[in-house]
Design an enzyme around this catalytic site. Structure first.
Site, PDB file in Angstrom:
ATOM      1  N   THR A   1       1.133  -1.199  -0.048  1.00 38.53           N
ATOM      2  CA  THR A   1       0.201   0.042   0.183  1.00 38.53           C
ATOM      3  C   THR A   1       0.723   1.239  -0.048  1.00 38.53           C
ATOM      4  O   THR A   1       1.469   1.593   1.238  1.00 38.53           O
ATOM      5  CB  THR A   1      -1.003   0.023   1.176  1.00 38.53           C
ATOM      6  OG1 THR A   1      -1.470  -1.268   1.514  1.00 38.53           O
ATOM      7  CG2 THR A   1      -1.975   1.029   1.140  1.00 38.53           C
TER       8      THR A   1
ATOM      9  N   LYS B   1      -7.033   1.618  -2.908  1.00 38.30           N
ATOM     10  CA  LYS B   1      -6.634   0.839  -1.582  1.00 38.30           C
ATOM     11  C   LYS B   1      -6.700   1.760  -0.532  1.00 38.30           C
ATOM     12  O   LYS B   1      -7.115   1.630   0.579  1.00 38.30           O
ATOM     13  CB  LYS B   1      -5.283   0.273  -1.877  1.00 38.30           C
ATOM     14  CG  LYS B   1      -4.890  -0.174  -0.613  1.00 38.30           C
ATOM     15  CD  LYS B   1      -5.409  -1.418   0.085  1.00 38.30           C
ATOM     16  CE  LYS B   1      -4.870  -1.917   1.153  1.00 38.30           C
ATOM     17  NZ  LYS B   1      -5.589  -2.644   2.104  1.00 38.30           N
TER      18      LYS B   1
ATOM     19  N   LYS C   1       0.306   5.252   8.477  1.00 42.57           N
ATOM     20  CA  LYS C   1       1.088   5.614   7.167  1.00 42.57           C
ATOM     21  C   LYS C   1      -0.268   5.790   6.004  1.00 42.57           C
ATOM     22  O   LYS C   1      -0.321   6.587   5.090  1.00 42.57           O
ATOM     23  CB  LYS C   1       1.891   4.405   6.700  1.00 42.57           C
ATOM     24  CG  LYS C   1       2.515   4.466   5.507  1.00 42.57           C
ATOM     25  CD  LYS C   1       1.957   3.300   4.536  1.00 42.57           C
ATOM     26  CE  LYS C   1       1.737   2.117   4.852  1.00 42.57           C
ATOM     27  NZ  LYS C   1       1.258   0.986   3.958  1.00 42.57           N
TER      28      LYS C   1
HETATM   29  P1  NAP Z   1       5.071  -6.195   7.979  1.00 46.32           P
HETATM   30  O1  NAP Z   1       4.724  -7.298   8.587  1.00 46.32           O
HETATM   31  O2  NAP Z   1       5.441  -5.117   8.784  1.00 46.32           O
HETATM   32  O3  NAP Z   1       6.344  -6.148   6.796  1.00 46.32           O
HETATM   33  C1  NAP Z   1       6.684  -5.126   6.331  1.00 46.32           C
HETATM   34  C2  NAP Z   1       7.948  -5.812   5.159  1.00 46.32           C
HETATM   35  O4  NAP Z   1       8.512  -4.564   4.873  1.00 46.32           O
HETATM   36  C3  NAP Z   1       8.840  -6.777   5.840  1.00 46.32           C
HETATM   37  O5  NAP Z   1       9.363  -7.559   4.737  1.00 46.32           O
HETATM   38  C4  NAP Z   1      10.159  -5.779   6.008  1.00 46.32           C
HETATM   39  O6  NAP Z   1      11.311  -6.193   6.293  1.00 46.32           O
HETATM   40  C5  NAP Z   1       9.926  -4.627   4.619  1.00 46.32           C
HETATM   41  N1  NAP Z   1      10.755  -3.468   5.097  1.00 46.32           N
HETATM   42  C6  NAP Z   1      10.171  -2.492   5.734  1.00 46.32           C
HETATM   43  N2  NAP Z   1      11.175  -1.406   5.881  1.00 46.32           N
HETATM   44  C7  NAP Z   1      11.951  -1.923   4.630  1.00 46.32           C
HETATM   45  C8  NAP Z   1      12.892  -1.055   4.128  1.00 46.32           C
HETATM   46  N3  NAP Z   1      13.293   0.107   4.453  1.00 46.32           N
HETATM   47  N4  NAP Z   1      13.622  -1.682   3.080  1.00 46.32           N
HETATM   48  C9  NAP Z   1      13.374  -2.949   2.837  1.00 46.32           C
HETATM   49  N5  NAP Z   1      12.328  -3.662   3.363  1.00 46.32           N
HETATM   50  C10 NAP Z   1      11.566  -3.015   4.159  1.00 46.32           C
HETATM   51  O7  NAP Z   1       3.962  -5.579   7.025  1.00 46.32           O
HETATM   52  P2  NAP Z   1       2.776  -6.171   6.376  1.00 46.32           P
HETATM   53  O8  NAP Z   1       1.431  -6.213   7.217  1.00 46.32           O
HETATM   54  O9  NAP Z   1       3.166  -7.340   5.788  1.00 46.32           O
HETATM   55  O10 NAP Z   1       2.212  -5.122   5.238  1.00 46.32           O
HETATM   56  C11 NAP Z   1       3.186  -5.259   4.028  1.00 46.32           C
HETATM   57  C12 NAP Z   1       2.184  -4.204   3.131  1.00 46.32           C
HETATM   58  O11 NAP Z   1       0.970  -4.595   2.936  1.00 46.32           O
HETATM   59  C13 NAP Z   1       2.062  -2.574   3.673  1.00 46.32           C
HETATM   60  O12 NAP Z   1       2.217  -1.888   2.658  1.00 46.32           O
HETATM   61  C14 NAP Z   1       0.649  -2.690   4.241  1.00 46.32           C
HETATM   62  O13 NAP Z   1       0.251  -1.546   4.360  1.00 46.32           O
HETATM   63  C15 NAP Z   1       0.274  -3.813   3.360  1.00 46.32           C
HETATM   64  N6  NAP Z   1      -1.007  -4.426   3.641  1.00 46.32           N
HETATM   65  C16 NAP Z   1      -1.101  -4.795   5.154  1.00 46.32           C
HETATM   66  C17 NAP Z   1      -2.106  -5.800   5.551  1.00 46.32           C
HETATM   67  C18 NAP Z   1      -2.355  -6.414   6.728  1.00 46.32           C
HETATM   68  O14 NAP Z   1      -3.529  -6.646   7.271  1.00 46.32           O
HETATM   69  N7  NAP Z   1      -0.886  -6.780   7.485  1.00 46.32           N
HETATM   70  C19 NAP Z   1      -3.402  -5.727   4.615  1.00 46.32           C
HETATM   71  C20 NAP Z   1      -3.519  -5.157   3.327  1.00 46.32           C
HETATM   72  C21 NAP Z   1      -2.211  -4.578   3.187  1.00 46.32           C
HETATM   73  P3  NAP Z   1      12.050  -6.660   7.635  1.00 46.32           P
HETATM   74  O15 NAP Z   1      11.472  -8.023   7.684  1.00 46.32           O
HETATM   75  O16 NAP Z   1      13.508  -6.555   7.375  1.00 46.32           O
HETATM   76  O17 NAP Z   1      11.567  -5.721   8.600  1.00 46.32           O
END
Ligand code: NAP
Length: 290
Positions: free
Chosen positions: A96, A171, A239
């Site tokens: 997102t 989104k 965010k």
């Molecule tokens: P998350 O568990 O916090 O994972 C974040 C990911 O981004 C990890 O792989 C992290 O790597 C990586 N990352 C963060 N900062 C970085 C950087 N500076 N350089 C390289 N990699 C980086 O988040 P998530 O829940 O999976 O969400 C991922 C995306 O999907 C986001 O955009 C979120 O808004 C969207 N989303 C989430 C959900 C939900 O319910 N969780 C639903 C729909 C959409 P590390 O492991 O090294 O920290």
């Protein structure tokens, strides 16, 4: 089967990667913190040291990372995925993100001859694990047809919204409403609690009554139980509301309710709830004992 790379193995990327493996795709994974790749490696994925290395062997690349900064970091630079793509590689951004960065990335992909889709997802951790995500897709219809088998391995509902950036804006609209729902749910539930109502009854009435959106149905029982195990981190909801407010100001659309909700999430971030589920916004509002 297509060779697929996935960049980002957080809560969402991990579930998506496992479903790509289950569907039989030859999968290469990259995550900034390599230890998160261990289970996928054991299940048969190749682990790349850099996004560039992951891209070199891929026909299709899916990115699922935190925010614009994370997306820039996996796509750009000497070790970034764009440095490793071939001209026929299909790039899919599922994170997102702001529409500004998505359009810039599409432009950079185009300069390398690559087709690009923005395809952010609906559904949270359990839905990513079960392979039932919804995709909100922006980009060329022909590119979407190439992507379809991969998207279908991770999700069920694929919605084509229009040109690049259309998925990203849809989104943000989806999440600005979800963020407001949960902030106001927190307020309602805290009032019920302080007034001494039976919280199980409150959960049932709110869930089955007019306010009972899927978001309310999902979060009300968890707020009552103070269960904030992270499905969607509060910092990412903050965010998304910030990106939505930026987007709205470019279109001259006032979002006063979203602005107020964003402030509440900011308060919760400042109180250390950023890594918990965004329903933990409730704790930032909970009256403190005298
Ligand atoms: P998350 O568990 O916090 O994972 C974040 C990911 O981004 C990890 O792989 C992290 O790597 C990586 N990352 C963060 N900062 C970085 C950087 N500076 N350089 C390289 N990699 C980086 O988040 P998530 O829940 O999976 O969400 C991922 C995306 O999907 C986001 O955009 C979120 O808004 C969207 N989303 C989430 C959900 C939900 O319910 N969780 C639903 C729909 C959409 P590390 O492991 O090294 O920290």
């Amino acid at each position: 089967m297509q060779k697929v790379a996935i960049l980002g193995l957080g809560i969402m990327g991990n579930g998506m990667a496992h479903n790509l493996l289950k569907a039989g795709f030859a999968l290469t994974v990259y995550n900034r913190s390599r230890e998160k790749a261990a289970a996928l490696e054991a299940a048969g994925a190749q682990v790349a040291d850099t996004p560039k290395a992951a891209a070199e062997s891929a026909e299709l690349i899916v990115a699922m990372v935190a925010d614009d900064a994370a997306s820039r970091s996996v796509w750009l630079g000497d070790d970034g995925a764009l440095a490793g793509v071939r001209s026929d590689t299909l790039l899919i951004e599922c994170s997102t993100l702001s529409t500004g960065w998505v359009r810039e990335l599409a432009e950079l992909a185009g300069r390398r001859g690559c087709a690009f889709l923005d395809a952010p997802v609906t559904g949270s951790k359990p839905v990513a694990e079960s392979g039932e995500l919804g995709f909100l897709v922006g980009g060329d219809a022909a590119a979407l047809e190439r992507a379809r088998p991969v998207l279908e391995a991770m999700g069920q509902r694929i919605n084509h919204l229009g040109p690049v950036g259309s998925g990203a804006i849809m989104k943000l609209i989806n999440n600005l409403m979800g963020g407001v729902h949960v902030a106001v749910l927190a307020e309602g539930m805290l009032l019920a609690e302080q007034a001494g109502l039976d919280m199980q009854q409150v959960v049932t009435l709110l869930s089955n009554g007019a306010p009972g959106s899927p978001m309310v149905k999902g979060k009300a029982p968890r707020i009552a139980a103070r269960d904030y195990d992270t499905h969607f981190a509060l910092r990412w909801m903050h965010k998304d509301l910030s990106y939505a407010l930026d987007e709205a100001s470019r279109h001259n659309v006032p979002l006063p309710t979203v602005a107020a909700a964003r402030e509440i999430y900011r308060l919760a971030l400042g109180q250390g709830f950023g890594d918990q589920d965004f329903a933990a916004v409730t704790e930032a509002l909970r009256p403190k004992p005298e």
